[in-house]
Design a protein around this motif. Sequence first.
Motif, PDB file in Angstrom:
ATOM      1  N   ASP A  80      -0.591 -27.848  -9.537  1.00  0.00           N
ATOM      2  CA  ASP A  80       0.667 -28.369 -10.183  1.00  0.00           C
ATOM      3  C   ASP A  80       0.509 -29.836  -9.005  1.00  0.00           C
ATOM      4  OD1 ASP A  80       0.889 -26.587 -11.936  1.00  0.00           O
ATOM      5  OD2 ASP A  80       2.776 -26.100 -10.943  1.00  0.00           O
ATOM      6  N   ARG A 127       7.974 -30.069 -17.788  1.00  0.00           N
ATOM      7  CA  ARG A 127       6.781 -29.606 -18.790  1.00  0.00           C
ATOM      8  C   ARG A 127       7.035 -28.715 -19.575  1.00  0.00           C
ATOM      9  NH1 ARG A 127       2.262 -28.799 -14.384  1.00  0.00           N
ATOM     10  NH2 ARG A 127       2.639 -30.107 -12.600  1.00  0.00           N
ATOM     11  N   ARG A 130       4.869 -25.513 -20.716  1.00  0.00           N
ATOM     12  CA  ARG A 130       5.215 -24.821 -20.236  1.00  0.00           C
ATOM     13  C   ARG A 130       6.325 -23.725 -20.620  1.00  0.00           C
ATOM     14  NH1 ARG A 130       3.978 -25.098 -13.777  1.00  0.00           N
ATOM     15  NH2 ARG A 130       1.912 -25.171 -13.971  1.00  0.00           N
ATOM     16  N   ASN A 151      12.036 -15.626 -20.954  1.00  0.00           N
ATOM     17  CA  ASN A 151      11.451 -16.273 -19.467  1.00  0.00           C
ATOM     18  C   ASN A 151       9.542 -16.483 -19.323  1.00  0.00           C
ATOM     19  OD1 ASN A 151      10.980 -19.008 -17.924  1.00  0.00           O
ATOM     20  ND2 ASN A 151      12.240 -18.507 -16.210  1.00  0.00           N
ATOM     21  N   SER A 153       7.718 -19.829 -18.836  1.00  0.00           N
ATOM     22  CA  SER A 153       7.306 -20.907 -18.307  1.00  0.00           C
ATOM     23  C   SER A 153       6.743 -21.801 -16.698  1.00  0.00           C
ATOM     24  CB  SER A 153       8.020 -22.300 -18.729  1.00  0.00           C
ATOM     25  OG  SER A 153       9.955 -21.702 -18.091  1.00  0.00           O
ATOM     26  N   LYS A 154       7.683 -19.587 -16.092  1.00  0.00           N
ATOM     27  CA  LYS A 154       7.226 -20.140 -14.946  1.00  0.00           C
ATOM     28  C   LYS A 154       5.811 -19.457 -14.150  1.00  0.00           C
ATOM     29  CE  LYS A 154      11.766 -21.930 -12.208  1.00  0.00           C
ATOM     30  NZ  LYS A 154      12.288 -21.315 -12.128  1.00  0.00           N
ATOM     31  N   GLU A 156       2.620 -17.160 -12.013  1.00  0.00           N
ATOM     32  CA  GLU A 156       3.178 -16.423 -10.846  1.00  0.00           C
ATOM     33  C   GLU A 156       2.058 -17.132 -10.134  1.00  0.00           C
ATOM     34  OE1 GLU A 156       2.875 -12.459 -11.788  1.00  0.00           O
ATOM     35  OE2 GLU A 156       3.723 -12.190 -13.484  1.00  0.00           O
ATOM     36  N   LYS A 157       2.691 -16.611  -8.682  1.00  0.00           N
ATOM     37  CA  LYS A 157       1.435 -17.372  -7.488  1.00  0.00           C
ATOM     38  C   LYS A 157       0.319 -17.107  -7.620  1.00  0.00           C
ATOM     39  CE  LYS A 157       4.423 -21.374  -5.412  1.00  0.00           C
ATOM     40  NZ  LYS A 157       4.884 -22.100  -4.518  1.00  0.00           N
ATOM     41  N   TYR A 216      12.389 -27.570 -16.059  1.00  0.00           N
ATOM     42  CA  TYR A 216      11.964 -25.565 -16.445  1.00  0.00           C
ATOM     43  C   TYR A 216      13.655 -26.144 -17.796  1.00  0.00           C
ATOM     44  CZ  TYR A 216       8.049 -25.054 -13.983  1.00  0.00           C
ATOM     45  OH  TYR A 216       6.506 -24.647 -13.314  1.00  0.00           O
TER      46      TYR A 216
END
Length: 510
Positions: A80, A127, A130, A151, A153-154, A156-157, A216
């Motif tokens: 990102d 984005r 996403r 949701n 669109s975010k 995961e790390k 987002y």
Amino acid sequence: MEIYSLIDRLIKYSLKNSLITEDDVIFVRNELMALLHLKDWQDIKDDNSQIPEYPQKILNKICDYAVEQKIIEDGVADRDIFDTEIMGKFTAFPHEIIETFKELSNKNIKLATDFFYNFSKKTNYIRTERIEKNLYWKSPTEYGDLEITINLSKPEKDPKEIERQKNMPQVNYPKCLLCYENVGFSGTLTHPARQNHRVIPLTLEQERWYFQYSPYVYYNEHAIIFCSEHREMKINRDTFSRTLDFINQFPHYFIGSNADLPIVGGSILSHDHYQGGNHEFPMAKSEIEKEITFDEYPSIKAGIVKWPMSAIRLSSLNRKDLIDLADKILKTWREYSDEEVGVLAYTNSTPHNTITPIARRRGEYFEIDLVLRNNRTDEANPLGIFHPHSQHHNIKKENIGLIEVMGLAVLPGRLKIEMRKIAEYLKENDFEKKISDDKDIKKHLNWLKAFINKYPNIKNLSVDEILENILNVEIGLTFSRVLEDAGVFKRDEKGNKAFLKFINHIGGRF
């Protein structure tokens, strides 16, 4: 050769979307070559690849190359940061965007916001690819069609990134995700890159504020309006003045604020800000179910909104009267207690009462909805008395903020997989046992038992039909009950009497 083709396609994308001109091509090419450690250039001949609507697929492949060449780590945040740095090379300086916005707003404010929203998508600040992964549907309830989004669109790390974050030095710049200093910021593993981020300065009640879009977006033209000063959110008379000033300048937008107390407030209480946009929420479509008259304010039409939460609607051509009455209601509510319905203004010196305000235009009229909030907790409800109750936590456990208050549920991504699993189990004769034995799904069993008998022919349906015609419908109905949980005056005889008592207390009559 592929990396040269990707750079060429990204340049063509940017030309097509007027992010750059032909005069900029060599400059941005050289900038990208430096980023990618390329020492020479190979011309691309007769590349007939289709230019995509948005650049993410090209950026993904460029990031793949950067990972292969060990220019970046292969983590979500690393990619990102890198693809944002790339798009920053195609993003005009702030003063250019501000000048274009002002020129267009002098003609028509909607032209200006259309330009800025499209620009924010084309530069990949929003984005879009996403966001398109999110699930969305409307669900019929007694309060009208509520909006539901899951949701997705975010991203995961990666656990490796989380481990690397622990070893990073802690910094305090920018102070938060809303500060003006985010414009052009290069990003870290703990703070998103923003080289492609631009904001528009505004004046609201003689104060400098800024206008931007959410990266987002949860609804059309999801905007954020934030103070130039990093200061705590506070709902007061100035809130009503600013929100009405904003919709006077942006009549096609609504504006609202999260409440200013924990539990009933938003996720960022440390920076004074509002949310707005070009979207009509279910709450805005709800009718007045009981009209109110305020003798002191004959210019104002008022009433209780037919809504699961406790909401008062005020409407007038007279902005000053609206501000005066809204301020009076807020100040009175801050100090108001009614022990019979569990409303206490304070515990010792800790305040509990506040308001979620929303403002919009109705033609020439200014309209404000004031949603009464209380953030008390007790032993039975440690997360909040006027908060989603525990029997609904399988669907919604998080705070009920501004967006949910207005009738759009933002639900966790886990539900996509969980609901499909449930739909598959429901076709089996021993579905209760299978659900009980599934550690990820068993939390939904009591919820399912409460409605499953309404659908005797469920086993004859396909998995997709169960999802769409049953589970999605029941999620919507559960969301309406979650909003009822958050209402300070319940929609029963006792709650209605208590609401009318408060209206009388602020000088209203029926």
